[in-house]
Design a protein around this motif. Structure first.
Motif, PDB file in Angstrom:
ATOM      1  N   MET A   1     100.782  73.295  -5.339  1.00 48.71           N
ATOM      2  CA  MET A   1     102.180  72.902  -5.523  1.00 48.71           C
ATOM      3  C   MET A   1     103.135  74.030  -5.127  1.00 48.71           C
ATOM      4  SD  MET A   1     102.396  70.686  -9.047  1.00 48.71           S
ATOM      5  CE  MET A   1     102.009  68.934  -9.044  1.00 48.71           C
ATOM      6  N   LYS A   2     104.235  73.645  -4.505  1.00 46.65           N
ATOM      7  CA  LYS A   2     105.269  74.594  -4.116  1.00 46.65           C
ATOM      8  C   LYS A   2     106.329  74.713  -5.214  1.00 46.65           C
ATOM      9  CE  LYS A   2     103.576  75.490  -0.066  1.00 46.65           C
ATOM     10  NZ  LYS A   2     103.100  76.834   0.312  1.00 46.65           N
ATOM     11  N   LEU A   3     106.968  75.884  -5.273  1.00 45.90           N
ATOM     12  CA  LEU A   3     108.008  76.137  -6.248  1.00 45.90           C
ATOM     13  C   LEU A   3     108.809  77.351  -5.801  1.00 45.90           C
ATOM     14  CD1 LEU A   3     106.460  77.897  -9.381  1.00 45.90           C
ATOM     15  CD2 LEU A   3     105.213  77.562  -7.275  1.00 45.90           C
ATOM     16  N   GLU A   4     109.809  77.696  -6.579  1.00 48.67           N
ATOM     17  CA  GLU A   4     110.566  78.928  -6.359  1.00 48.67           C
ATOM     18  C   GLU A   4     110.252  79.865  -7.518  1.00 48.67           C
ATOM     19  OE1 GLU A   4     114.198  76.522  -4.113  1.00 48.67           O
ATOM     20  OE2 GLU A   4     114.678  77.774  -5.842  1.00 48.67           O
ATOM     21  N   ALA A   5     109.836  81.086  -7.204  1.00 51.85           N
ATOM     22  CA  ALA A   5     109.357  82.001  -8.241  1.00 51.85           C
ATOM     23  C   ALA A   5     109.986  83.379  -8.077  1.00 51.85           C
ATOM     24  CB  ALA A   5     107.831  82.116  -8.192  1.00 51.85           C
ATOM     25  N   VAL A   6     110.228  84.016  -9.196  1.00 50.77           N
ATOM     26  CA  VAL A   6     110.768  85.366  -9.205  1.00 50.77           C
ATOM     27  C   VAL A   6     109.660  86.360  -8.856  1.00 50.77           C
ATOM     28  CG1 VAL A   6     111.808  87.165 -10.648  1.00 50.77           C
ATOM     29  CG2 VAL A   6     112.514  84.780 -10.927  1.00 50.77           C
ATOM     30  N   ASP A   7     109.979  87.295  -7.980  1.00 52.90           N
ATOM     31  CA  ASP A   7     109.075  88.413  -7.739  1.00 52.90           C
ATOM     32  C   ASP A   7     109.306  89.402  -8.884  1.00 52.90           C
ATOM     33  OD1 ASP A   7     107.679  90.629  -6.976  1.00 52.90           O
ATOM     34  OD2 ASP A   7     108.586  90.825  -4.990  1.00 52.90           O
TER      35      ASP A   7
END
Length: 628
Positions: free
Chosen positions: A496-502
């Motif tokens: 699954m794709k998502l937006e994540a904090v580095d």
């Protein structure tokens, strides 16, 4: 046009009363409303008859949905009330803009004021949305193209309870109909048409105009929470025109009949969807609030910082002693790294006192109730003790789970943890985890779940065996029953794709993928970067967001690294990434080289059977049995 198919074709007296048609917004239903042809949820604006105004109460709506053949009243009750001759003159006068009689004023005052107040509130909501929904374009990157070209799947919004609409997304899915601007039109004014959701990717939806059937030539991606998407019926109540796209205008001669047939029984967005979006994007933290936050140069202590800005619930905190406001730290408002003023003293945590003797003008302490609450624990009986061994995610190298030791037991269930073989002599790199934290694990967790365990630096007896290490260090393992065993039904799946904090540079939100799931633990891969930069993150981490979150909140999204960067990662890119990571939480330990361990001998240490590498949402027994 199109046989008069235009929802604004009614005269000005009808359209000018549209302000009064806004009713107070009802609570969000558990399921999406069904489009009906009875006036409750309008399916279409009547192209020939247009809008109508009830001559009794002033309600504006679609003429075909009104009561009786003459379509003069919105309901039976209004028709019967109007039959009273004593009311007729005063009501007609009000509709014509003339001063009503005293009797009529008394009868109509409260409903009219209520409608005007509701409309004013509605307009204020729309204006507020317009301010908070400024999209931040990323040059050369489009989530829609990225997903379409690779047939990716995105994590649903319901996986992110901390994100806008995360707890009230409902059953928005493929097939839901909405009203959107018609981009296939040559008219000088903004017109709308109905579209259906073909595919969902987080907040983003692939839409197809009604009438295109299997033709995907004009499909387009749009953020469902954007200001240009509305439930079916919005055009009718707002006096906006519905016009078929130019490409298919010749397909049908009776578009009204087509829409009735296509939309009856279909689902659309709740009528108060836009209001719920706006409400879910209101954040309690305000600028100038003071908080305690981890010192990024010395993990073992906290410092006072001031909220400089709030974007989508993410806080830019500036340490109070930073004169030029460049010494900052980014985190989510629900992060376990921030606390109310006085928290460190209350639990016995180390704290760096500020050189500033008093608060600066305008700064004020954030109320304690705004911070994320941790679960209460009972430390009266068997509890964690100093010197106990465990496994923990290294906060300075989040791709690694390491051999660790409890260095200090604080109040309220908090523990100071150190990574074996990498600790500073003064304990400045100890870090604080709560006993219920999903980032600490019992001895044997990695071995049970086929995860690479990072042994202490300099430990020569490889492959690493816990049994031998505990004996050599004269230590005991922390009891399994003291760890958090809850595994929520999070809904994530591998790929699954998502937006994540580095988290090594928490100001960056990046395009990412879930590559592994161990119960509630997710392995997050940053697209375009090598695996060594992956990070272990809890499924309920506030640093994970649905696809489209950056666009919705106005935050800058970091796209995948280009091919040229990928080719050079083995040299210059690696050094740049590591140097960048060092700015996050102090001096990054050189633990990126991880040695492959072999399984422990079953004769020396016994484990629960059938629990290894269970990548699922459900709970399971995946902890080591304790030796007596």
């Amino acid at each position: 046009m199109f046989d008069g198919y235009d929802s604004c074709s009614e005269d000005t007296s009808s359209s000018s009363s549209s302000d009064e048609s806004e009713e107070e917004v009802a609570p969000l239903p558990s399921s999406l409303p069904i489009i009906k042809n009875n006036g409750q949820v309008y399916t279409y604006p009547d192209g020939k008859s247009g809008m109508a105004t009830c001559e009794m109460c002033g309600m504006v709506g679609v003429r075909d949905a009104f009561y009786s053949k003459t379509k003069r009243f919105c309901s039976v009750s209004c028709s019967r009330s109007y039959s009273s001759n004593s009311k007729k003159a005063s009501i007609l006068a009000r509709l014509q803009g003339k001063p009503p009689t005293k009797k009529a004023k008394v009868l109509q005052k409260q409903p009219l004021v209520a409608k005007l107040a509701a409309y004013a509130q509605y307009q204020a909501t729309l204006q507020n949305q317009a301010k908070t929904k400024a999209a931040v374009p990323v040059e050369g990157f489009s989530w829609g193209n990225y997903i379409n070209s690779n047939s990716f799947t995105a994590a649903p919004v319901t996986c992110f309870k901390h994100a806008p609409m995360g707890t009230c997304w409902g059953d928005i899915a493929e097939g839901v109909r909405v009203e959107v601007p018609n981009t296939d039109c040559s008219l000088p004014t903004k017109v709308f048409w109905i579209a259906g959701i073909v595919k969902l990717a987080g907040y983003n939806a692939l839409l197809r105009f009604e009438g295109f059937e299997n033709d995907s030539s004009l499909d387009f991606w749009c953020n469902v929470c954007g200001s240009d998407i509305h439930p079916v019926g919005w055009c009718a109540t707002s006096g906006k025109p519905l016009v078929p796209p130019r490409t298919i205008q010749h397909k049908y001669t009776n578009w009204k009949a087509f829409l009735v047939k296509r939309l009856t029984g279909a689902k659309t967005l709740p009528p108060d969807f836009s209001q719920k979006v706006s409400e879910s994007m209101q954040y309690p933290f305000k600028t100038s609030m003071r908080v305690e936050v981890v010192d990024k140069t010395h993990l073992c202590r906290t410092r006072v910082a001031v909220v400089e800005s709030v974007i989508g619930g993410r806080l830019r905190l500036v340490y109070e002693e930073s004169e030029d406001k460049t010494d900052d730290f980014w985190c989510h408002m629900y992060s376990p790294l921030i606390h109310h003023i006085g928290w460190s003293r209350s639990i016995g945590h180390r704290f760096k006192r500020s050189d500033i003797t008093k608060k600066q003008d305008g700064h004020f302490d954030a109320p304690p109730h705004l911070f994320m609450k941790v679960k209460e624990v009972d430390a009266a009986g068997e509890w964690f003790k100093e010197g106990m061994k465990l496994e923990a995610i290294d906060p300075l190298n989040l791709s690694a789970i390491c051999v660790a030791t409890i260095r200090k037991v604080l109040a309220d269930g908090y523990l100071m943890i150190g990574i074996d073989g990498s600790e500073a002599a003064d304990g400045s790199d100890w870090f604080c985890y709560h006993a219920t934290s999903p980032s600490i694990f019992p001895v044997g967790f990695c071995e049970i779940n086929m995860i690479e365990l990072t042994p202490p630096r300099g430990y020569a007896k490889l492959p690493f065996k816990w049994f031998d290490y505990l004996r050599e260090t004269d230590s005991i393992a922390a009891p399994v029953k003291l760890f958090n065993k809850e595994v929520p039904n999070h809904g994530f799946h591998v790929g699954m794709k998502l937006e994540a904090v580095d988290l090594m540079e928490p100001r960056l939100v990046c395009v990412a993928t879930v590559t592994r799931i161990i119960h509630r633990l997710l392995r997050i891969h940053f697209d375009g970067w090598e695996d060594e930069y992956d990070q272990w993150v809890d499924c309920e981490s506030p640093d994970l967001y649905p696809v489209g979150w950056c666009q919705l909140t106005g935050y800058q999204l970091q796209p995948p690294a280009p091919q040229s960067s990928r080719d050079s990662q083995s040299s210059s890119s690696k050094q740049k990434k590591k140097a960048k990571s060092q700015q996050y939480k102090g001096h990054k330990k050189m633990t990126s080289l991880q040695l492959k361990e072999e399984l422990l001998d079953g004769e020396e240490y016994s484990f629960l059977q059938g629990a290894s590498d269970q990548e699922s949402n459900g709970s399971a027994s995946y902890y080591i049995k304790q030796e007596p």
